[in-house]
Design an enzyme around this catalytic site. Structure first.
Site, short mmCIF file in Angstrom:
data_model
loop_
_atom_site.label_atom_id
_atom_site.label_comp_id
_atom_site.label_asym_id
_atom_site.label_seq_id
_atom_site.Cartn_x
_atom_site.Cartn_y
_atom_site.Cartn_z
N THR A 1 0.62 -1.29 -0.02
CA THR A 1 0.04 -0.02 0.17
C THR A 1 0.80 1.11 -0.06
O THR A 1 2.00 1.34 0.49
CB THR A 1 -0.73 -0.22 1.36
OG1 THR A 1 -1.98 -0.87 1.11
CG2 THR A 1 -1.53 1.41 1.55
N VAL B 1 -12.46 -5.41 2.28
CA VAL B 1 -11.96 -4.14 2.79
C VAL B 1 -11.16 -4.08 3.69
O VAL B 1 -11.48 -4.91 4.99
CB VAL B 1 -13.24 -3.15 2.94
CG1 VAL B 1 -12.96 -1.63 3.36
CG2 VAL B 1 -14.35 -2.98 1.70
N GLY B 2 -10.07 -3.61 3.86
CA GLY B 2 -9.18 -3.57 4.89
C GLY B 2 -9.26 -2.48 5.59
O GLY B 2 -10.06 -1.83 5.90
N ASP B 3 -8.05 -2.01 6.17
CA ASP B 3 -8.06 -0.73 7.12
C ASP B 3 -7.95 0.51 6.41
O ASP B 3 -8.23 1.69 7.14
CB ASP B 3 -6.75 -0.84 8.04
CG ASP B 3 -5.48 -0.79 7.11
OD1 ASP B 3 -5.43 -1.76 6.19
OD2 ASP B 3 -4.81 0.07 7.09
N GLY C 1 -4.15 -5.43 6.65
CA GLY C 1 -5.36 -4.69 7.29
C GLY C 1 -6.45 -5.00 8.38
O GLY C 1 -6.91 -4.26 8.85
N1 ASP Z 1 -3.34 -2.40 4.56
C1 ASP Z 1 -3.80 -2.70 3.43
C2 ASP Z 1 -4.85 -3.52 3.26
O1 ASP Z 1 -4.95 -4.36 4.23
C3 ASP Z 1 -2.46 -3.36 2.81
C4 ASP Z 1 -1.20 -2.62 2.82
O2 ASP Z 1 -1.13 -1.72 3.48
O3 ASP Z 1 -0.14 -3.16 2.32
O4 ASP Z 1 -5.64 -3.52 2.49
#
Ligand code: ASP
Length: 264
Positions: free
Chosen positions: A147, A175-177, A199
Site C-alpha cells: 500500500t 475491505v481492509g484498514d 489490514g
Molecule cells: N493495509 C492494506 C490492506 O490491508 C494493505 C497494505 O497496507 O499493504 O488493504
C-alpha cells in the site's frame, strides 16, 4: 512559539515494498512538498503525493494494484486533515487515482463510498479511468502488500492519505484498514499517522487513532514507531509513518521503501 512555516513530508511504499524503490517515494514526497510550497491545502498535497505513487506502477496501488482472487482489481483509498476533513473510497474499480476519488468524497456530504455507488460517483466526477490493459502491477509479485501512503505537516496543520489494491488474493469485496478512519490513517491538530500491512490486524488494533493518541501525549514519533510495531506479531506485516510537532519517523517489521523531507 510554533514555527508555522515548517514543512515535513513522509511517503511510504508499503510494508514489504522493496527499499530500493525509495526513489519512487522520494519523487512522490517532492510532489507533496511542492504542493505545500505553493500554498495548497495539506490534504491536497498528501493526495498529490499518493497519486504520484499510484502512477508509479511498482507499488500495490493505482496502476500497480494487485488482482483479487477472481482477477478483478478493487482499490481502497482515504485522506484526512487536521481540520477534521475525511473521505474514503472502498472496492473502487476502473479508476486510475482512487485517492483523488477519496478527496472528492471528502468534499461531499458523504465520508465513505463503496462498490457500485463509488464507481457511479467517480464517473459523475469525471475521474480518470483505468482500463485493464493500463494495470501494470497485476500478476507480477504478490509476495508483498505495498500500500502507499503519505503524512505531512505545514506549520500547525497536518494531513494523511493512503491508497491500496488490497492484500494478495483477497476475495472481491474485501475491505481492509485503508478506508476506515482511525485504522489505516488519522490526522488531527497534534500530527498525522499512516499505516500499512495486514489490514484486518491494523483495523482490529484501531492502530492509527491509538498511535495518534501517543502523539497527543507528547511521545516522540521516533519512540511511537517501534511501540506501534510491537503491537503486531512478527508474522503480521506492518509499517507506519508518523509526523508531529516534535518530529517524524517511519519504520516497518518488513523492508519498506519510505522517505522523508523537511524544509524550514
Ligand atoms: N493495509 C492494506 C490492506 O490491508 C494493505 C497494505 O497496507 O499493504 O488493504
Amino acid at each position: 512559539m510554533t514555527d508555522k512555516k515548517k514543512l515535513v513530508v513522509l511517503t511510504h511504499g508499503g510494508a514489504g515494498s522493496n527499499p530500493a524503490y525509495a526513489d519512487g517515494t522520494a519523487i512522490a514526497g517532492q510532489m507533496g512538498m511542492m504542493a505545500l510550497q505553493t500554498g495548497e491545502p495539506t490534504i491536497d498535497a498528501a493526495c498529490q503525493a499518493v497519486a504520484t505513487l499510484e502512477d508509479d506502477g511498482r507499488f500495490n496501488a493505482g496502476i500497480g494494484s494487485h488482482k483479487r482472487v477472481d482477477g478483478s482489481v478493487q482499490m481502497d483509498a482515504s485522506c484526512m486533515d487536521s481540520s477534521g476533513t475525511f473521505g474514503a473510497v472502498a472496492t473502487l474499480e476502473g479508476f486510475r487515482n482512487p485517492v483523488n476519488v477519496a478527496r472528492i468524497i471528502s468534499q461531499s456530504e458523504y465520508k465513505i463510498l463503496a462498490g457500485r455507488g463509488a464507481n457511479e460517483f467517480a464517473t459523475n466526477q469525471d475521474c480518470q479511468i483505468l482500463s485493464p490493459d493500463q494495470i501494470v502491477g497485476s500478476g507480477t509479485d504478490f509476495s508483498t502488500t505495498d500500500t502507499v501512503g503519505c503524512v505531512l505537516r505545514s506549520g500547525d496543520e497536518f494531513a494523511a492519505a493512503l491508497s491500496t489494491g488490497g492484500i494478495d488474493n483477497a476475495i472481491p469485496g474485501r475491505v481492509g484498514d485503508v478506508p476506515l478512519i482511525g485504522c489505516g490513517l488519522y490526522a488531527g491538530p497534534a500530527g498525522a499517522v499512516a499505516a500499512t500491512g495486514d489490514g484486518e490486524a491494523i483495523a482490529m488494533q484501531v492502530t492509527a487513532l491509538r498511535a495518534y493518541q501517543l502523539i497527543e501525549q507528547g511521545v516522540d514519533p521516533k519512540a511511537i514507531v517501534p511501540t506501534v510495531i510491537s503491537w503486531f506479531k512478527e508474522s503480521t506485516a506492518f509499517g507506519i509513518i508518523v509526523v508531529s510537532k516534535i518530529g517524524f519517523a517511519g519504520g516497518a517489521n518488513r523492508g519498506m521503501a519510505w522517505t522523508a523531507s523537511e524544509l524550514h
